[in-house]
Design a protein around this motif. Structure first.
Motif, short mmCIF file in Angstrom:
data_model
loop_
_atom_site.label_atom_id
_atom_site.label_comp_id
_atom_site.label_asym_id
_atom_site.label_seq_id
_atom_site.Cartn_x
_atom_site.Cartn_y
_atom_site.Cartn_z
N LYS A 43 19.90 18.43 -2.36
CA LYS A 43 19.88 18.03 -3.78
C LYS A 43 18.46 17.98 -4.33
O LYS A 43 18.24 18.30 -5.49
CB LYS A 43 20.56 16.69 -3.97
CG LYS A 43 22.06 16.74 -3.89
CD LYS A 43 22.66 15.40 -4.31
CE LYS A 43 24.13 15.50 -4.52
NZ LYS A 43 24.55 16.18 -5.72
N LEU A 44 17.51 17.55 -3.49
CA LEU A 44 16.13 17.40 -3.95
C LEU A 44 15.27 18.64 -3.69
O LEU A 44 14.13 18.70 -4.13
CB LEU A 44 15.50 16.17 -3.28
CG LEU A 44 16.15 14.83 -3.65
CD1 LEU A 44 15.60 13.73 -2.74
CD2 LEU A 44 15.91 14.50 -5.11
N GLY A 45 15.81 19.59 -2.94
CA GLY A 45 15.05 20.80 -2.64
C GLY A 45 13.88 20.56 -1.71
O GLY A 45 12.81 21.18 -1.86
N ILE A 46 14.06 19.65 -0.76
CA ILE A 46 13.00 19.32 0.19
C ILE A 46 13.58 19.37 1.61
O ILE A 46 14.80 19.46 1.78
CB ILE A 46 12.37 17.94 -0.08
CG1 ILE A 46 13.43 16.82 -0.02
CG2 ILE A 46 11.65 17.93 -1.43
CD1 ILE A 46 12.88 15.42 -0.24
N THR A 74 24.21 11.88 3.07
CA THR A 74 23.49 12.11 4.33
C THR A 74 22.09 12.65 4.01
O THR A 74 21.84 13.14 2.90
CB THR A 74 24.22 13.14 5.21
OG1 THR A 74 24.22 14.40 4.53
CG2 THR A 74 25.64 12.70 5.52
N ASN A 75 21.21 12.61 5.01
CA ASN A 75 19.86 13.15 4.82
C ASN A 75 19.92 14.64 4.48
O ASN A 75 19.15 15.12 3.65
CB ASN A 75 19.03 12.95 6.08
CG ASN A 75 18.64 11.50 6.28
OD1 ASN A 75 18.81 10.67 5.39
ND2 ASN A 75 18.11 11.19 7.45
N ARG A 76 20.82 15.37 5.11
CA ARG A 76 20.94 16.80 4.86
C ARG A 76 21.31 17.07 3.39
O ARG A 76 20.72 17.93 2.74
CB ARG A 76 21.98 17.41 5.79
CG ARG A 76 22.15 18.92 5.58
CD ARG A 76 23.00 19.54 6.64
NE ARG A 76 22.20 19.50 7.87
CZ ARG A 76 22.70 19.59 9.08
NH1 ARG A 76 23.99 19.72 9.27
NH2 ARG A 76 21.92 19.57 10.13
N ILE A 77 22.27 16.32 2.88
CA ILE A 77 22.69 16.52 1.48
C ILE A 77 21.59 16.06 0.53
O ILE A 77 21.33 16.72 -0.48
CB ILE A 77 24.03 15.81 1.21
CG1 ILE A 77 25.13 16.48 2.03
CG2 ILE A 77 24.37 15.81 -0.27
CD1 ILE A 77 26.47 15.77 2.01
N LEU A 78 20.94 14.94 0.84
CA LEU A 78 19.81 14.49 0.02
C LEU A 78 18.74 15.59 -0.06
O LEU A 78 18.21 15.87 -1.14
CB LEU A 78 19.18 13.23 0.62
CG LEU A 78 19.91 11.91 0.41
CD1 LEU A 78 19.30 10.82 1.29
CD2 LEU A 78 19.86 11.50 -1.03
N ALA A 79 18.43 16.18 1.08
CA ALA A 79 17.41 17.24 1.12
C ALA A 79 17.82 18.41 0.25
O ALA A 79 16.99 18.94 -0.52
CB ALA A 79 17.20 17.69 2.57
N ARG A 94 9.38 9.95 -6.52
CA ARG A 94 10.23 10.67 -5.57
C ARG A 94 10.99 9.70 -4.67
O ARG A 94 12.16 9.90 -4.37
CB ARG A 94 9.39 11.62 -4.73
CG ARG A 94 10.20 12.46 -3.77
CD ARG A 94 11.25 13.28 -4.48
NE ARG A 94 10.91 14.67 -4.40
CZ ARG A 94 11.59 15.65 -4.94
NH1 ARG A 94 12.67 15.40 -5.62
NH2 ARG A 94 11.20 16.89 -4.82
N GLU A 95 10.33 8.62 -4.25
CA GLU A 95 11.00 7.62 -3.43
C GLU A 95 12.14 6.96 -4.20
O GLU A 95 13.20 6.69 -3.64
CB GLU A 95 10.00 6.57 -2.93
CG GLU A 95 9.06 7.11 -1.87
CD GLU A 95 7.87 6.22 -1.57
OE1 GLU A 95 7.19 6.47 -0.55
OE2 GLU A 95 7.60 5.27 -2.35
N LYS A 96 11.94 6.75 -5.50
CA LYS A 96 13.02 6.19 -6.32
C LYS A 96 14.18 7.16 -6.43
O LYS A 96 15.35 6.75 -6.41
CB LYS A 96 12.50 5.83 -7.71
CG LYS A 96 11.61 4.61 -7.72
CD LYS A 96 11.08 4.32 -9.11
CE LYS A 96 10.09 3.17 -9.09
NZ LYS A 96 9.48 2.94 -10.40
N GLU A 97 13.88 8.45 -6.54
CA GLU A 97 14.95 9.46 -6.56
C GLU A 97 15.76 9.43 -5.27
O GLU A 97 16.99 9.45 -5.29
CB GLU A 97 14.36 10.87 -6.72
CG GLU A 97 13.90 11.23 -8.10
CD GLU A 97 13.36 12.65 -8.11
OE1 GLU A 97 14.14 13.57 -8.41
OE2 GLU A 97 12.16 12.82 -7.80
#
Length: 117
Positions: free
Chosen positions: A60-63, A53-58, A40-43
């Motif tokens: 995309k990853l569903g977290i 951004t953190n918001r977009i990363l979240a 997950r950290e590699k993703e």
């Protein structure tokens, strides 16, 4: 002192050994311990390299966004980095070690004796 001269006094020179070029090259020369990262950290790291951004990363990853922040903090600590920017640079320089698809393709080509591309 003219204003232009004043700015030059504070700008690091290549002779001082502290210019940004040298810092960037150090990141490339000292391979970080990417294998210590979880999947997950590699993703997160791979996506971070895209400048998201953190918001977009979240999304995309569903977290949750705070989970993304925690992953980024762990990545920075595990890789011995100083900032999110350094992590993004690492993501781009070492993309083939982070991206699962690229890594699998490299492993297959090595297994079959094909040159890496």
């Amino acid at each position: 002192m003219h204003e232009a001269e004043h700015h030059d006094v504070h700008r690091p020179s290549h002779r001082e050994g502290s210019c940004v070029c040298r810092l960037a090259l150090q990141l490339i020369e000292d391979r970080p311990p990417i294998d210590e990262l979880t999947g997950r950290e590699k993703e997160v790291l791979a996506l971070l390299g895209g400048g998201l951004t953190n918001r977009i990363l979240a999304r995309k990853l569903g977290i949750a966004e705070r989970t993304v922040k925690a992953h980024i903090a762990h990545i920075i600590t595990k890789l011995g980095l100083a900032s999110r920017l350094e992590a993004a640079l690492i993501a781009n320089v070492y993309h083939e070690l982070i991206c699962p698809e690229r890594r699998e393709a490299m492993e297959r080509s090595v297994a079959f004796g094909k040159p890496q591309t």
